[in-house]
Write an enzyme that holds these catalytic residues in place. Structure first.
Site, mmCIF file in Angstrom:
data_model
loop_
_atom_site.group_PDB
_atom_site.id
_atom_site.type_symbol
_atom_site.label_atom_id
_atom_site.label_comp_id
_atom_site.label_asym_id
_atom_site.label_seq_id
_atom_site.Cartn_x
_atom_site.Cartn_y
_atom_site.Cartn_z
ATOM 1 C CG HIS A 86 22.463 -0.935 3.659
ATOM 2 N ND1 HIS A 86 22.786 0.262 4.238
ATOM 3 C CD2 HIS A 86 23.407 -1.815 4.069
ATOM 4 C CE1 HIS A 86 23.884 0.118 4.973
ATOM 5 N NE2 HIS A 86 24.275 -1.134 4.889
ATOM 6 C CD GLN A 131 25.698 -4.890 3.921
ATOM 7 O OE1 GLN A 131 25.725 -4.074 3.006
ATOM 8 N NE2 GLN A 131 26.053 -4.580 5.157
ATOM 9 C CD GLU A 163 29.464 -2.602 -0.253
ATOM 10 O OE1 GLU A 163 29.702 -1.472 0.205
ATOM 11 O OE2 GLU A 163 28.309 -3.062 -0.393
ATOM 12 C CG HIS A 164 30.243 -5.805 2.782
ATOM 13 N ND1 HIS A 164 29.198 -5.091 2.219
ATOM 14 C CD2 HIS A 164 30.981 -4.900 3.476
ATOM 15 C CE1 HIS A 164 29.293 -3.818 2.578
ATOM 16 N NE2 HIS A 164 30.367 -3.674 3.337
ATOM 17 C CG HIS A 197 61.415 10.906 -28.179
ATOM 18 N ND1 HIS A 197 60.535 11.771 -28.760
ATOM 19 C CD2 HIS A 197 60.835 10.507 -27.010
ATOM 20 C CE1 HIS A 197 59.452 11.885 -28.004
ATOM 21 N NE2 HIS A 197 59.610 11.119 -26.921
ATOM 22 C CG ASP A 240 29.089 -1.474 7.548
ATOM 23 O OD1 ASP A 240 29.856 -1.483 6.580
ATOM 24 O OD2 ASP A 240 27.875 -1.741 7.461
#
Length: 869
Positions: free
Chosen positions: A694, A691, A760-761, A853, A794
């Protein structure tokens, strides 16, 4: 830039100002017991915060020198320590502040000053007025004499007491717990008000003249401040000033060109405030320039250009190559350094130095290093009191013809080529032991790297969206030509069926795509059982049901440019196909020649996409949200992207006229690995680095459960070794600089920390990993056990990789089949069913005062009774 007070920060803060808020006022005082404690604090590398260290309990004189050498601006010492340090010729007395807590000690200090008057007469002194009354008078405080720092001991600290101290020319030491940036907090003082009390107002309007500078000291403009604006600036952490016409002026509130507050202080005689800010957006001036005095120049302009090129450089361009091929950049730096060494004339030296600075700053920008970071390191070097000898290293000394201790100079022809210069500093993450770290500091370490202000990004994105909305295809092409440089494109879209020549793939690549698509399709198809129609009778005669329908038109954003991401196309396109969406539109930025990667076209073909929009960024989002002459409007937009894409998605989703929703907000990619003693260090390191590569804004977290020093070093050694083998090593190094290893006691503490971070992971490399999944409360996707790297998620395992980031896993799910479905409910009542429920509905309608109503029921009941009579 000095403020009239110094804020002391406790080792275990429970209330009061945070370190970030203290930084607004320029300096902090921390008390340490050992050199290691001081170095740990100073390693946080506060860019705009001078750290003063109370080292009175540090026993070794050498350790005191090392604390100064590590970056302490000044240290507080005892008189005995002061005497010992006076023997260290390298220590300037201007960096020393002596505690004198009695008249006798004050006399001893004055004697020391007199004895060292010739060269060491600029030390400062700290006293308690209750213990040493009249210290300011005795010391004859003036600009030429020692500075006086004042503590308050057990006395109550009030605004009047602080102002009285500062009016005498002394600096008040205030505990952080006594201060607050909030308005009118009971029992606490406002540091902003204390600061304003020192400022000198303009005689004509009663306001404070204010110079606004950037982090490098360049003046952006001149404005006015008031007591109220200073308080509000500190409270919000932004640039807030006083307009003589409009009152409080929140910089960037309408333009989007906001400011992040860094520091507040004064000029030399306190008749001008100085705001140091981080300017975001186009610039400070209302004309859109960086300053009110025109555009920036020199290195500042180069940095801004490189940052822009980093975001938008088209694939294949020279700048893109420099950012994506670290070895090329390194080679250019060595080439230009050698040419600078050979230059002789003034013009040649200036020319070659400019080239070297260009490539050096390119390397820095690629790694997320700014000029401010570089200058901070220069400032830290300036604080060193112990110096290296300064000789050149062997190979370089020999090449330059310098004698070395090992050998005499050799003729130029016989000199060996030196090894390429390489950053050999260890690539590692910060380590935080939670058992010995205060909870607020742990919370700080859990925070993600800061991003640009959303307001500033929105200000850049909104005009693009408006342009595409008004001008359709022409607007899309305009920005595709501008950002992707694909000037040959005459249409912004490719319609299905896609020509076979656009899908020419290597057989191995096609097989990998087919296997992955199959797994993703099977996993998402299995999710359909949870979306089947549901029907139940809640009461006799009352049948309620829920059924699902596919969202008819979906737009899938696939990031592109310098990267090829068929994996994202699969993760979005396959579940859209499985859900039964009638219209699937992909959007991805084309290459400079107007083409798009065949892998993405192939995936679009496999999922029966209607078209591919040849555009990226905000223009692609706008095209799908509103539709153009040739691009279909969609009902929902899904897919990851940079901050501009995310801002555009948020904008169009909030526009009711667009009628479009989005999947989720997004931030930089991240991973959290939980590892215990059973984890294999090489596996842990590889997951962290997968990661980190990235981008420099990515973050990776390791939670190590009860690992000893040897076990932690084994992982850290693997991180360093594996990182050096990666082609994106500089990017990895940048990401790891704001990444953290937390050392915790047990799995329960580990999962509490993980759920608070909401990664996230989440990777579980622990004994009995499957059982630990029960403790997962917040995560995008979980990877269980040693044989489940995040990479399989992924690409090919079948789970989706479009996941919530930046802590949004607390509120959002990752993309799944349900992301492409909507649920519709229905009610079906018999006459008896309505009769049985009528009293309940009529009662509640009456409570809410909604007579229509109530009547909708009572009229039917009346009709029912009439029919039955």
């Amino acid at each position: 830039m000095a403020t009239p007070f110094l804020i002391s920060y406790p080792s275990n803060p429970a209330s009061g100002l945070t370190l970030k808020q203290i930084a607004y006022f320029g300096r902090v005082l921390v008390k340490v017991a050992t050199l290691a404690e001081a170095e740990q604090f100073l390693r946080q590398n506060f860019r705009h915060l001078d750290v003063y260290v109370d080292a009175t309990t540090v026993s070794s004189t050498g350790d005191l020198v090392d604390i100064l050498n590590a970056g302490a601006a000044k240290i507080f010492v005892t008189l005995d320590q002061l005497t010992a340090l006076s023997q260290e010729q390298s220590v300037p007395s201007s960096r020393l502040i002596a505690y004198t807590l009695s008249d006798a000690q004050l006399d001893t200090f004055q004697q020391w000053i007199e004895a060292n008057a010739s060269e060491r007469n600029d030390a400062s002194v700290c006293t308690d007025p209750a213990a040493v009354p009249g210290a300011a008078t005795k010391l004859k405080i003036s600009s030429d004499s020692p500075r006086l720092y004042t503590t308050f001991g057990d006395q109550e600290i009030s605004e009047d007491a602080v102002n009285q101290v500062t009016q005498q020319g002394a600096i008040a030491i205030l505990p952080a717990s006594t201060l607050t940036v909030e308005r009118d907090a009971a029992g606490q003082l406002s540091p902003a008000k204390l600061l304003a009390a020192r400022a000198v107002t303009d005689q004509t309007n009663g306001l404070y003249a204010t110079s606004v500078t950037d982090e490098r000291g360049s003046c952006l403009g001149v404005v006015w401040s008031s007591d109220e604006s200073i308080v509000e600036a500190v409270r919000t952490g932004t640039g807030v000033y006083q307009s003589r016409k409009r009152g409080l002026w929140y910089k960037g509130q309408s333009s989007g060109d906001v400011q992040e507050l860094i520091r507040i202080g004064f000029d030399c005689d306190a008749d001008c405030l100085v705001f140091v800010v981080k300017q975001i957006g186009r610039g400070f001036c209302h004309l859109g320039t960086e300053t009110c005095f025109g555009a920036s120049a020199g290195l500042s302009r180069l940095q801004k250009t490189l940052l822009s090129r980093k975001a938008d450089a088209p694939a294949g361009s020279y700048t893109a190559r420099l950012f994506n091929e670290p070895k090329l950049t390194e080679a250019k730096i060595m080439e230009e350094a050698e040419e600078l060494c050979r230059a002789n004339t003034k013009e040649e030296i200036a020319f070659e130095a400019a080239d070297l600075l260009y490539f050096a700053l390119t390397k820095c920008t690629a790694a997320g290093v700014t000029l401010e970071d570089i200058e901070r390191n220069l400032d830290l070097k300036n604080l060193k009191v112990k110096r290296r000898k300064g000789d050149a290293k062997g190979p370089w000394a020999e090449k330059a013809g310098l004698a070395t201790p090992e050998s005499k100079p050799t003729p130029a022809a016989a000199q060996p080529e030196p090894e390429p210069a390489e950053d050999r500093s260890r690539i590692e993450m910060k380590r935080v032991v939670t058992a010995s770290t205060p909870v607020p500091q742990v919370e700080e370490f859990l925070k993600r790297p800061s991003q640009k202000s959303n307001d500033a990004i929105v200000g850049l994105v909104r005009p693009i969206i408006d342009d595409v909305r008004q001008n359709g295809d022409a607007g899309v092409l305009k920005y595709t030509h501008k950002f992707e440089k694909a000037t040959s494109l005459t249409s912004p879209v490719i319609q299905a069926p896609f020509p076979p020549e656009l899908m020419k793939l290597d057989p191995d690549v096609q097989e990998a795509l087919d296997v992955s698509i199959g797994n993703i399709q099977r996993f998402h198809a299995a999710q359909g059982s949870g979306n089947e129609a549901m029907k139940m009778e809640t009461m006799p005669g009352i049948v309620c049901s829920r059924f699902s329908r596919a969202i008819e038109r979906v737009g899938l954003y696939i990031p592109g440019g310098t990267a090829v991401l068929p994996s994202t196309a699969m993760m979005l396109g396959v579940p859209a196909m499985v859900a039964g969406c009638k219209k699937i539109v992909l959007a991805s930025p084309p290459r400079a020649d107007g083409s798009i990667s065949p892998e993405i076209v192939y995936v679009a073909h496999k999922v029966n996409a209607e078209s591919i929009v040849l555009a990226g960024g905000a223009q692609a989002v706008a095209a799908m949200a509103y539709g153009t002459e040739s691009i279909s409007k969609v009902d929902k937009i899904l897919g990851p992207g940079n901050q501009f894409v995310t801002a555009a998605k948020m904008l169009v989703s909030n526009d009711t006229s667009a009628g479009v929703s989005i999947d989720m907000p997004a931030g930089p990619s991240e991973v959290l690995v939980v590892a215990d003693k059973t984890a294999i260090p090489a596996f842990v390191a590889s997951d962290l680095l997968s990661q980190a590569e990235h981008g420099v804004d990515s973050q990776v977290i390791l939670i190590a459960i009860d690992l000893n020093e040897q076990e932690l070093l084994a992982i850290e050694d693997e991180v360093d070794k594996q990182a050096r083998a990666l082609p994106r090593m500089d990017i990895v190094r940048g990401a790891l600089e704001h990444s953290v290893t937390f050392v915790v006691r047990d799995i329960n503490e580990a999962m509490t920390l993980s759920n608070k971070y909401a990664p996230e992971h989440l990777i579980l490399q622990v004994d009995g990993a499957e059982a630990v999944v029960d403790q997962v409360q917040n995560a995008g996707s979980v990877f269980i056990g040693p044989w489940t790297p995040e990479s399989v998620g992924d690409y090919s395992a079948g789970v989706n990789h479009s996941l919530p980031t930046y802590g949004y896993a607390k509120q959002y799910s990752g993309v799944n089949l349900g992301s492409f479905l909507k649920h519709i409910t229905s009610s079906n009542l018999t006459a008896d069913g309505l009769l049985g429920l009528s009293k309940t509905v009529e009662t509640l309608a009456a409570v809410e005062g909604l007579e229509a109503h109530k009547r909708a029921v009572s009229i039917r009941i009346a009709q029912m009774k009439q029919d039955r009579s």
